[in-house]
Motif scaffolding. Structure first.
Motif: not given
Length: 352
Positions: A268-295
């Motif tokens: 259930k947790m894996a399915a929830t995480a997968a849904r979060q990554m598909e609907t809000n990948p930027k938020g998941v990336l930031l929560s994992l310590g990543g970052f995004v830049t744009s120009e």
């Protein structure tokens, strides 16, 4: 979505109340142990408790006084010590056996099942029969209050006699094993949870509501005591898993069931995480310590192009899009796909 099961009260003397499965089981078991119980005299206890006045031991639940409830708290501990001493002579050597036997013998359900033999008629007259069935906790309280007063009078022998009688009313170690495991304890052991609150009723006859959950399952019950409502709710949710609450679970069964519940929870947790990554990948990336830049990357004023770069550890992905948000989202998703946390998009087979 939680699957909820609402238990329906049974009608007794025109009012909707609860009679616990465990109470009925202990009453039945007590009847089956009539021979053992008949061999235990209650002369000392009966003489001692016969001198008590109702005003001294009648608890709040039966329209009495708070002092009786306080006395019952002390009486519970005194009786518990006497029961523990009696169990020592019954050949129980395993801690699990001793704990289960003690829980059954000292339970309010067992005290309520034997209340006719434990209290004199002067006290029984204060407790209508229908309320004895509905308010087993208060039946236990009045017996425990009597124990405290008898102990204060220095009559330890009478309390030891009471303990022998209560143990005999349940029977031997093998008989104790027949009594259902406490469903509340089983639920907690399996990782479930319980909550309860006062749902209504009157001061002398309250109604409590309890809700039990285990994984995706939920059950609700009501009862005349908080403990009874919680027990019934726990029983109901355990039955939803296929557990027979009238039987003891072996250690292997416990381990298998806990493993199954953990797997279900992980899935259930894996399915929830997968849904979060598909609907809000930027938020998941930031929560994992990543970052995004744009120009801005060019394009005419009415159709700009933006370039986004997402990073997570040594992984990097760059994507262009017609909006900052879209480019950043696509870049974050691309990095997550490289980690294996998010499945790669399936490609349609080419038609020849």
């Amino acid at each position: 979505m939680l699957m909820c099961v609402r238990l329906h009260a049974i009608s007794l003397c025109g009012s909707q109340r609860w009679i616990s499965h465990r109470s009925l089981s202990i009453v039945s078991l007590s009847k089956n142990r009539a021979t053992e119980r008949a061999n235990v005299e209650l002369d000392l206890w009966s003489a001692a408790v016969g001198r008590l006045e109702a005003e001294q031991v009648l608890p709040l639940g039966f329209g009495g006084v708070a002092a009786a409830n306080t006395a019952a708290w002390h009486g519970d501990k005194i009786l518990g010590a006497a029961i523990a001493g009696e169990l020592r002579s019954h050949g129980l050597t395993e801690v699990d056996q001793l704990s289960r036997a003690y829980a059954v013998v000292s339970s309010n359900a067992n005290l309520a099942a034997n209340v006719d033999a434990l209290l004199p008629n002067s006290l029984l007259a204060q407790i209508p029969m229908e309320r004895r069935l509905l308010q087993e906790h208060d039946c236990g309280t009045i017996v425990e209050a009597c124990v405290d007063l008898v102990a204060n009078a220095g009559n330890a022998a009478a309390i030891d006699e009471l303990a022998r009688y209560l143990v005999a009313s349940v029977g031997t170690a093998s008989a104790i094993a027949e009594v259902p495991t406490n469903p509340k304890s089983m639920l907690i052991e399996l990782g479930g949870s319980l909550s309860s609150d006062l749902a209504g009723g009157s001061a002398h006859m309250p109604v409590y509501r309890a809700e039990a959950t285990l994984g995706d399952l939920c059950a609700e019950a009501q009862g005349g005591s908080k403990k009874g409502a919680e027990r019934d709710a726990a029983t109901a949710v355990l039955q939803k898993t296929g557990i027979d609450c009238a039987a003891q679970l072996t250690q292997r069964q416990r381990v298998d069931l806990i493993d199954k519940l953990n797997v279900d929870k992980s899935n259930k947790m894996a399915a929830t995480a997968a849904r979060q990554m598909e609907t809000n990948p930027k938020g998941v990336l930031l929560s994992l310590g990543g970052f995004v830049t744009s120009e801005p990357a060019g394009g005419p004023a009415h159709m700009p192009v933006y370039r986004a770069e997402a990073n997570l550890g040594d992984l990097c992905a760059e994507v262009e899009g017609s909006s900052v948000k879209g480019a950043e989202r696509a870049a974050a998703m691309a990095v997550l796909q490289k980690t294996g946390l998010l499945a790669q998009p399936r490609t349609q087979p080419s038609s020849q």
